[in-house]
Design a protein around this motif. Structure first.
Motif, PDB file in Angstrom:
ATOM      1  N   ARG B 187     115.338   9.305  61.544  1.00  0.00           N
ATOM      2  CA  ARG B 187     114.303   9.956  62.341  1.00  0.00           C
ATOM      3  C   ARG B 187     113.258  10.682  61.506  1.00  0.00           C
ATOM      4  N   THR B 212     119.292   4.421  61.709  1.00  0.00           N
ATOM      5  CA  THR B 212     120.233   5.242  62.465  1.00  0.00           C
ATOM      6  C   THR B 212     120.071   4.888  63.948  1.00  0.00           C
ATOM      7  N   ARG B 213     121.060   5.299  64.723  1.00  0.00           N
ATOM      8  CA  ARG B 213     121.069   4.914  66.143  1.00  0.00           C
ATOM      9  C   ARG B 213     119.843   5.368  66.930  1.00  0.00           C
ATOM     10  N   ILE B 228     123.437   1.475  61.977  1.00  0.00           N
ATOM     11  CA  ILE B 228     124.666   1.597  61.197  1.00  0.00           C
ATOM     12  C   ILE B 228     125.436   2.830  61.658  1.00  0.00           C
ATOM     13  N   SER B 231     129.342   3.617  66.087  1.00  0.00           N
ATOM     14  CA  SER B 231     129.188   2.773  67.265  1.00  0.00           C
ATOM     15  C   SER B 231     128.316   1.552  66.966  1.00  0.00           C
ATOM     16  N   SER B 246     119.653  12.208  58.159  1.00  0.00           N
ATOM     17  CA  SER B 246     120.256  13.520  57.884  1.00  0.00           C
ATOM     18  C   SER B 246     121.657  13.418  57.297  1.00  0.00           C
ATOM     19  N   ASN B 265     115.082  12.822  51.446  1.00  0.00           N
ATOM     20  CA  ASN B 265     115.008  13.708  52.606  1.00  0.00           C
ATOM     21  C   ASN B 265     114.222  14.962  52.232  1.00  0.00           C
ATOM     22  N   ASP B 283     109.144  14.094  50.672  1.00  0.00           N
ATOM     23  CA  ASP B 283     108.631  13.431  51.864  1.00  0.00           C
ATOM     24  C   ASP B 283     108.656  11.920  51.660  1.00  0.00           C
ATOM     25  N   LEU B 284     109.311  11.221  52.570  1.00  0.00           N
ATOM     26  CA  LEU B 284     109.426   9.768  52.409  1.00  0.00           C
ATOM     27  C   LEU B 284     108.059   9.098  52.397  1.00  0.00           C
TER      28      LEU B 284
HETATM   29  C1  FAD Z   1     129.396   9.349  70.240  1.00  0.00           C
HETATM   30  C2  FAD Z   1     128.283   9.232  69.273  1.00  0.00           C
HETATM   31  C3  FAD Z   1     128.140   8.079  68.527  1.00  0.00           C
HETATM   32  C4  FAD Z   1     127.105   7.961  67.608  1.00  0.00           C
HETATM   33  N1  FAD Z   1     127.010   6.821  66.862  1.00  0.00           N
HETATM   34  C5  FAD Z   1     126.054   6.727  65.924  1.00  0.00           C
HETATM   35  C6  FAD Z   1     125.967   5.589  65.056  1.00  0.00           C
HETATM   36  O1  FAD Z   1     126.768   4.659  65.144  1.00  0.00           O
HETATM   37  N2  FAD Z   1     124.973   5.543  64.135  1.00  0.00           N
HETATM   38  C7  FAD Z   1     124.058   6.564  63.981  1.00  0.00           C
HETATM   39  O2  FAD Z   1     123.192   6.456  63.123  1.00  0.00           O
HETATM   40  N3  FAD Z   1     124.132   7.640  64.785  1.00  0.00           N
HETATM   41  C8  FAD Z   1     125.096   7.750  65.741  1.00  0.00           C
HETATM   42  N4  FAD Z   1     125.141   8.854  66.538  1.00  0.00           N
HETATM   43  C9  FAD Z   1     124.074   9.855  66.413  1.00  0.00           C
HETATM   44  C10 FAD Z   1     124.319  10.793  65.245  1.00  0.00           C
HETATM   45  O3  FAD Z   1     125.164  11.836  65.656  1.00  0.00           O
HETATM   46  C11 FAD Z   1     123.029  11.404  64.722  1.00  0.00           C
HETATM   47  O4  FAD Z   1     122.363  12.036  65.793  1.00  0.00           O
HETATM   48  C12 FAD Z   1     122.089  10.386  64.110  1.00  0.00           C
HETATM   49  O5  FAD Z   1     122.766   9.593  63.155  1.00  0.00           O
HETATM   50  C13 FAD Z   1     120.952  11.123  63.443  1.00  0.00           C
HETATM   51  O6  FAD Z   1     119.984  10.203  63.032  1.00  0.00           O
HETATM   52  P1  FAD Z   1     118.911  10.590  61.930  1.00  0.00           P
HETATM   53  O7  FAD Z   1     119.611  10.980  60.684  1.00  0.00           O
HETATM   54  O8  FAD Z   1     117.972   9.462  61.873  1.00  0.00           O
HETATM   55  O9  FAD Z   1     118.125  11.798  62.608  1.00  0.00           O
HETATM   56  P2  FAD Z   1     118.165  13.357  62.325  1.00  0.00           P
HETATM   57  O10 FAD Z   1     119.546  13.867  62.321  1.00  0.00           O
HETATM   58  O11 FAD Z   1     117.180  13.938  63.245  1.00  0.00           O
HETATM   59  O12 FAD Z   1     117.640  13.484  60.833  1.00  0.00           O
HETATM   60  C14 FAD Z   1     116.347  13.238  60.423  1.00  0.00           C
HETATM   61  C15 FAD Z   1     116.253  13.647  58.980  1.00  0.00           C
HETATM   62  O13 FAD Z   1     114.990  13.281  58.479  1.00  0.00           O
HETATM   63  C16 FAD Z   1     114.541  14.313  57.608  1.00  0.00           C
HETATM   64  N5  FAD Z   1     113.087  14.206  57.546  1.00  0.00           N
HETATM   65  C17 FAD Z   1     112.172  14.581  58.487  1.00  0.00           C
HETATM   66  N6  FAD Z   1     110.926  14.267  58.080  1.00  0.00           N
HETATM   67  C18 FAD Z   1     111.053  13.683  56.880  1.00  0.00           C
HETATM   68  C19 FAD Z   1     110.108  13.144  55.948  1.00  0.00           C
HETATM   69  N7  FAD Z   1     108.796  13.120  56.211  1.00  0.00           N
HETATM   70  N8  FAD Z   1     110.584  12.625  54.792  1.00  0.00           N
HETATM   71  C20 FAD Z   1     111.935  12.634  54.514  1.00  0.00           C
HETATM   72  N9  FAD Z   1     112.850  13.121  55.362  1.00  0.00           N
HETATM   73  C21 FAD Z   1     112.425  13.644  56.531  1.00  0.00           C
HETATM   74  C22 FAD Z   1     115.040  15.597  58.224  1.00  0.00           C
HETATM   75  O14 FAD Z   1     115.159  16.610  57.233  1.00  0.00           O
HETATM   76  C23 FAD Z   1     116.398  15.157  58.763  1.00  0.00           C
HETATM   77  O15 FAD Z   1     117.444  15.389  57.822  1.00  0.00           O
HETATM   78  C24 FAD Z   1     126.178   9.008  67.446  1.00  0.00           C
HETATM   79  C25 FAD Z   1     126.327  10.162  68.198  1.00  0.00           C
HETATM   80  C26 FAD Z   1     127.357  10.289  69.102  1.00  0.00           C
HETATM   81  C27 FAD Z   1     127.497  11.557  69.884  1.00  0.00           C
END
Ligand code: FAD
Lengths: 251, 295
Positions: B187, B212-213, B228, B231, B246, B265, B283-284
């Motif tokens: 995200r 990510t999901r 990945i 789930s 994250s 990150n 920053d990516l």
């Molecule tokens: C039952 C259940 C099952 C799940 N199954 C999965 C699964 O299989 N796979 C999965 O991926 N998730 C799954 N999730 C969701 C998981 O819990 C996380 O919410 C999800 O993985 C977070 O995705 P993310 O890291 O992309 O987003 P976030 O957690 O929002 O992280 C975004 C990151 O990007 C960084 N960032 C922001 N801007 C920039 C920038 N400009 N440059 C660099 N970095 C930046 C932030 O610092 C942050 O660390 C599941 C959740 C539940 C409850």
């Protein structure tokens, strides 16, 4: 018409610590709404708004889930009232027992047309309470719903399966579990949270629950893999070059 | 001991029959609808013909009736959405709960992830055992049996689900499980167009693009089959590059067996930095192009 949404309350996994013996330590974790149940609540609220229906949230769990902030949170999301069983006899129930407990409470509510469940709970993610609940209630069940259209007597559900999107029809009342993309959870405002405090919260007596069908023998965090943890600020001298060199070496 | 196997796909049918064979001397493959039955995989193939317009789940009552007749001690089901319902109804009928997404099974002790991989849980069914699992661990295990066919009489479901229409999901054809290098977007990507800088890095590395999901849900930035985690996909590439991810456990369990993990990150406290080999705090939007450029 009444829509019930089943809500699981779980410890926030962000605050679950791993103890030295690799057991999970929940002592610092707040009780929160299981992530994907937020989407089920939102779907219930939107359906209710479209049909002039009301939404009752039903939650069953240990004594710890009786948390006023959490209850207000549930009620600040377009939910009209809450029925909660918070009793240690209902801690860590398996799907069979959870369904029995939920069904006991749902059977006490009049005029229920639909019970919505989330995609799966943050702890077990077994995706089994929907079907077990439907069995306990004697109702049809549909899972993986990405869209629901209801009339007084039927629901037409679009479900996104592994290889196809299937549109199905069931008669009401029914249990439907929804995927997260059915509705994006609202962010409750101050007004919603204040109003939530005035809504009915019915702390219900614990129902008789069936004996456990799954015995948990052990629950341990995996051994953490050894990683180098070589982290540098992008602006640091040579950071990108070192990163790229490591990347090339790893290919 | 008698085992039932429920599967929608031929590979899963074969693999789960092999799994069933490791615990049961009598294996029945319950074939609902038009599943292509693998050769010599079970002692019995119980065929349930689906009457027109019926959802696969409507066969649950028929499966329960068959279970009453044949009394299986253990049931293995493929973890598809439909079979989670059939297995769930069968479990309810047997007074059991399904132990889902089993990753290992030894002497009746099933292992499965808890809290998205924060822990592994070992569990035992108290009565009859119903498991869902993939056949991944049994790809090489031999399935065997005479495949004696039995046509099972249809039991009219009390709570039928009527199929109105079906539309196949067009898949991207991307198979990240075969990629040596995977770039994974989280995200931290603020808008869809930004994914182009990840794609540019992929091109340079001959890498696959995963995510990510959240990038596949609500927003449709990337195909569902490329996320990945617990789930989604479990992959073990040589190199995993996570950008704007994250590092939540639910995601990391899908990639933490990768050879070398790289992370980018903006947040120096992001959990991913405790789980990577090399990390850049930045920053990516600028870091990814700089990496692509330097390669
Ligand atoms: C039952 C259940 C099952 C799940 N199954 C999965 C699964 O299989 N796979 C999965 O991926 N998730 C799954 N999730 C969701 C998981 O819990 C996380 O919410 C999800 O993985 C977070 O995705 P993310 O890291 O992309 O987003 P976030 O957690 O929002 O992280 C975004 C990151 O990007 C960084 N960032 C922001 N801007 C920039 C920038 N400009 N440059 C660099 N970095 C930046 C932030 O610092 C942050 O660390 C599941 C959740 C539940 C409850």
């Amino acid at each position: 018409m009444k829509i019930v949404v089943a809500v699981k309350v779980v410890p926030d996994d962000q605050d679950i610590q791993v103890a030295a013996n690799r057991e999970l330590d929940y002592s610092k974790a707040h009780q929160i709404i299981s992530t994907y149940d937020l989407n089920a609540i939102e779907a219930a609220a939107q359906l209710a708004a479209a049909h002039g229906a009301t939404v009752t949230a039903v939650a069953v769990g240990s004594a710890a889930i009786d948390d006023s902030k959490l209850k207000k949170n549930i009620l600040s999301r377009g939910v009209d009232d809450l029925v909660m069983v918070a009793d240690d006899s209902c801690a860590n129930l398996d799907a069979h027992a959870t369904a029995a407990a939920l069904a006991a409470k749902i059977n006490e509510i009049d005029d229920v047309a639909l019970v919505l469940c989330g995609d799966g709970s943050a702890d077990n993610y077994a995706q089994q309470v929907d079907v077990q609940l439907a069995c306990a209630l004697g109702w049809p069940v549909v899972n993986a719903a990405t869209n629901i259209e209801a009339t007084d007597s039927t629901a037409t559900v679009k479900r996104t399966l592994e290889d196809e999107v299937e549109t199905v029809e069931v008669s009401l009342p029914a249990v439907i579990s929804v995927t997260p993309d059915i509705a994006i959870p609202r962010i409750p405002g101050m007004k919603d949270i204040l109003a939530a405090g005035k809504k009915p919260m019915n702390m219900a007596a614990a129902p008789e629950v069936p004996a456990e069908t799954i015995e948990v023998i052990e629950c341990l965090a995996p051994e953490a893999a050894d990683r180098l943890g070589n982290v540098a600020e992008a602006s640091a001298e040579g950071a990108i070059d070192n990163f790229v060199a490591a990347l090339k070496a790893a290919l | 001991m008698k085992a039932f196997v429920l599967a929608e796909h031929t590979d899963a049918a074969r693999g789960l029959c092999a799994a069933a064979r490791t615990v049961a001397d009598d294996v029945t493959l319950v074939a609902i609808g038009d599943v292509a039955v693998p050769e010599s995989c079970a002692d019995e193939v119980a065929k349930i013909a689906l009457p027109e317009g019926n959802a696969v789940e409507n066969a649950a009552e028929t499966v329960c009736a068959l279970a009453d007749e044949e009394a299986p001690e253990v049931v293995f089901a493929e973890p598809t959405r439909r079979l989670k319902i059939v297995a769930g109804r069968l479990a309810a009928h047997l007074g059991a709960s399904v132990i889902t997404d089993v990753t290992a099974l030894n002497d009746g002790v099933a292992e499965s992830m808890y809290f998205g991989g924060l822990a592994n849980r070992k569990m035992k069914a108290v009565g009859k055992a119903v498991y869902t699992m993939t056949c991944a661990n049994y790809a090489e295990a031999p399935a065997s049996g005479a495949n004696a066919v039995k046509e099972v009489a249809w039991v009219e479901p009390a709570n039928a689900v009527k199929v109105v229409s079906r539309e196949p999901i067009v898949k991207s054809g991307i198979d990240l499980t075969k990629a040596d290098v995977v770039v994974s977007a989280g995200r931290g990507f603020a808008e869809e167009e930004q994914l182009d800088i990840a794609r540019a890095l992929c091109d340079k590395l001959g890498a696959g693009l995963g995510c990510t999901r959240p990038l596949t849900e609500g927003v449709d930035w990337l195909p569902r089959e490329t996320y990945i985690g617990v789930s989604g996909l479990t992959i073990s590439p040589k190199v995993y590059i996570a950008a704007g991810v994250s590092g939540q456990m639910q995601h990391m369990v899908g990639c933490n067996t990768a050879g070398t993990i790289f992370a980018i990150n903006t947040d120096k406290n992001a959990p991913i930095f405790k789980q990577c080999d090399y990390g850049i705090v930045g920053d990516l939007k600028t870091v990814l192009p700089a990496i692509t450029e330097a390669l």
